[in-house]
Each structure stands twice: as C-alpha cells, then as structure tokens.
Scaffold this active site. Structure first.
Site: not given
Length: 464
Positions: A226, A249, A271, A303-304, A332-333, A384
């Site tokens: 994260p 990213d 992105k 994250g993952d 992951t977050a 998101m």
C-alpha cells in the site's frame, strides 16, 4: 539530507590537522588509512604522532596553527579540544580555502567524518548527521561482524579484472558474472587455494560466461504493497535490487521506487481514474520488448497485483509472446486499512465473509449485490469508490441499509500522509466532499476506527 555522502580521492592531496591529543589521534587513525599527504600542527603532540612523523606517515610541525598553514589543503581538522582554539584554527583554515571539520562541533563543520567499515577497497560509511552516534557505532559493529575479512582481497582481485570483464555485455549478463565470482566461485577458490587460485577461478569463470547460453529475459509481476516500504515483502525487495527495468504504476510510493537498483531503467505507466492513463496494450508491449532484449523486468503494481491490477491481461500478453513470468503477491490496501483502523476483516458473530469491490469498472459505476451488502454486519473493501460515493450511498439505502452503518475512508493507506475519514452511509458523500482527498482512497464498509467503534453504543443510546 543535510550532509551529502561522497568519497573524496585524497591521493597526494594535502590534509592538515591542528591538535595533538586524543581527539587528534582518533581522527589521524582514520585519515592515515588514506593516501593523503598529512601535516599535523601541535606544540605538545602525543607520542604516537611523534612516532608517525618518524615513520614518515605524516609531517609534524611542533607549533600552533598559523595563517597560511592550510593553503592548498583539501581538508582541515580542528582537534585541539579547546573551543576557542578550534574556532581560531577553523577561521584560518577557511580563509586558506580548505573545507573544515571541528571535532564534536557539527554546526561549525563544513563536513563530517562518518563511522567507517574498512574492507579496502570496499568502504562503508555510516553517518547520522550527529543525531545518534551510538546508533552509527551499532550499525558499524553489525557490519564488521557480518562482512568477511577476505572481502577486500576479493574486491582487489576483481578490480584488476574489470577491463577483461568488459568483453561481457553490460547489464544482467555482466552482473551475473560478478555475482558468481563474489558470492560463489571467488570465496570458494580463495579459501582453498589463496589469491592465485581466486585469480585463476576468475579467468575460468569469464570463459564460461562468454561462451554460455544467451540470457533470457523474464518479467516478475510484483506487489508493492500500500505504500509503506516496511510492508514490502523480502522477495519484492530482492527483485527490485536485481531488476534491469522497473515498469511501475502511479500509486507506487516514491519511497519504494527508491529501493530499485540505481542503474535500473524506470518506466512510469501510471493510470488515473477519470484522468490520463497509459493504455493497457502499451504496458504489455513494453514488458515484452524489454524481456525479449534479455532484461529482467519488474512490473511493479501498487498493493497486490491480483487485486484490481489487471494481472490476467498482462499475463496473457506475456504468454502470447512466450516470455517467462512470475507473480510476487503484496499486501493489498484492504489489509493495511483494516490494520490502520484497528479492526479485523472478519469477526466471529459479525461476518464470516468479506468482499473486495470496485467502485467503478470499464462501463462506469459498478453494480453489486446490493441486497446482500445492505444486510447488518456486512464488511466490504471498496476500491476506487470516491467518485461513486453518492451512487454507492443511493444503491445501499435503496436496498435497506441502516443509515448509521459505519464506513471509513482511508486516504494514502499506511503512508506518512495518511488520513482517516470516519463516516456513516448517510454522511459519506458530504464527508468526502468536505475532506476533498487527493490521494488514493479505500472505503471500508461496516468498519469504524476502533476508538470510534467503542463509542458507538453510547452515542446511539444518547440520541435514542
């Protein structure tokens, strides 16, 4: 960083030191390891300094430091252990154009001398900018214990062979050769046959690598976690140190990018939701291109990589091109967010399952099983979801969710600039509008920060 670390070439260059006591001796023991031309000014020098002068390791001038004594000197040390005298010496040395260090006076010094681990020509400098000398000493002791005494000899053997090794192509092929020597063949030969054996092993090893098979490129799809570099897995850290190319990213934190090898090519394929983005097919093409050129590529994902990371599309592109790949999972977050607010993702008597959801997909705001999500005790991590907060609120309330159901928004999970926005379904859009988060946000449906959650029963009773 106030003090920029460099290694200064002192071969034949002049270094002057004023002082003849313990502080001067401590500095001289380090300086004399270099190839500098050292001059000491001391009216009453310690016996060791007199002996070094007799051995021509330095030049001793038995008087106090005077104007002009630091002319053409690269470095000057004020080490008389008297504040007034050291200040006088420092002023004269500065006037002569030298960089000045006043022993145990950080503010008055233009440079500092770090703690040093010496495996010549391998030298490790450790500095804390004066904040924690005891910490620097501990690090030095740990390194001294972990680095074999033969390391310097191996480095000198390798140093004399660098011109021959240039026959290997730069990059991964050459790194593999040196790694093979320093961590396998070299120590083994040195231990069995000494320096001559290690030199012969180096020549044989070069022949093996020159006539070996062509190095094949590969891609590792790596989860960066994260954002907190301490949450990066050991395997991810190792691969970052090996990578020739890092394709990363937008959400990968700068602190993690700093861990990549300095020579690695860094490729940003960021992105941004509802903003400019690199096309997915261009990302796939970049991975394939670099791998086909023989590079070790790390595709670094926040994250993952398997959680909303379009992992399958990238693997399909690699498979279609016949490129070898591997997956390294990351935190992951959702896991980091739950830990940050002091909650578990599952809890006996509350929820036996939890969901990972996306707030929007390629078709727009994402539809979910709202009836199930609106039931009491449900927990979901919504990625998101900031832009679709009103849509999310409307769908859940339409399907009967309690308006006071907790939902926590965490911006920049695990990072130094993280922010918690504790809310409820009824207040979520307004709270997000007021907070105006700019970083990545994850919504934790059904979870409140632990301190706030403990107060909920009392608050509900107060307003009943």
């Amino acid at each position: 960083m106030r003090h920029f670390p460099i290694f200064l070439d002192l071969r034949g260059r002049r270094v002057v030191l004023a002082g003849g006591g313990e502080a001067a001796l401590a500095k001289l023991r380090l300086i004399l390891k270099s190839e500098a031309s050292v001059t000491v000014f001391a009216a009453d020098p310690a016996p060791e300094i007199v002996a070094w002068d007799a051995e021509r390791k330095l030049r001793l001038v038995k008087r106090a430091f005077a104007p002009g004594d630091a002319l053409c000197a690269s470095l000057a040390y004020a080490a008389s252990e008297d504040d007034a005298e050291d200040a006088r010496v420092a002023g004269l040395a500065r006037a002569d154009g030298a960089l000045v260090n006043i022993v145990d006076n950080l503010e008055g010094s233009a440079f500092i001398t770090p703690a040093i681990v010496d495996r010549d020509p391998v030298t490790i400098a450790i500095g804390t900018e004066g904040a924690a000398p005891v910490l620097a000493r501990k690090i030095k002791a740990d390194l001294e214990a972990s680095l074999p005494a033969s390391l310097g000899l191996l480095a000198r053997i390798g140093q004399g062979f660098r011109a021959a090794a240039s026959a290997l192509p730069m990059g991964r092929k050459r790194r593999e050769f040196w790694s093979d020597f320093y961590f396998s063949k070299g120590p083994d030969a040195l231990g069995k046959e000494g320096k001559v054996g290690a030199e012969l092993a180096l020549g044989d090893l070069l022949i093996d690598h020159l006539h070996g098979t062509q190095t094949k490129g590969r891609v590792d799809l790596v989860g960066a976690g994260p954002g907190d570099p301490d949450l990066l897995t050991l395997k991810a850290r190792k691969l970052l140190d090996q990578a020739d190319v890092v394709i990363y990213d937008r959400l990968v934190s700068p602190e993690i990018l700093e861990l990549a090898r300095r020579e690695a090519q860094m490729v940003n394929v960021g992105k941004k939701g509802f903003g400019p983005s690199t096309k997915q097919e261009d990302i796939g093409a970049a991975m394939v291109k670099h791998a086909r050129e023989g590079a070790h590529v790390v595709r670094l994902k926040s994250g993952d990589p398997g959680v909303y990371g379009r992992l399958d599309e990238e693997i399909d592109a690699l498979d279609a091109a016949g490129v070898e790949w591997g997956i390294v999972p990351g935190i992951t977050a959702a896991n980091a967010a739950a830990a940050q607010i002091g909650q578990s993702l599952t809890k006996r008597g509350r929820n036996g399952a939890m969901r990972f959801l996306t707030g929007h997909d390629v078709k727009g705001f994402a539809e979910q099983d709202w009836t199930s999500l609106a039931k009491p005790g449900q927990v979901a991590a919504i990625y998101m979801g900031t832009k679709g907060a009103r849509f999310l609120q409307g769908r859940l309330m339409m399907h009967g969710i309690a308006p006071d159901t907790p939902i926590t928004a965490i911006e920049n999970v695990s990072r130094a600039d993280t922010r918690l926005i504790a809310s409820t379904i009824s207040r979520l859009p307004a709270d997000l509008d007021a907070a105006r988060p700019d970083g990545p946000v994850i919504l934790m449906l059904g979870l409140a920060p632990r301190a706030a959650a403990a107060q909920l029963p009392a608050l509900q009773e107060e307003f009943a």
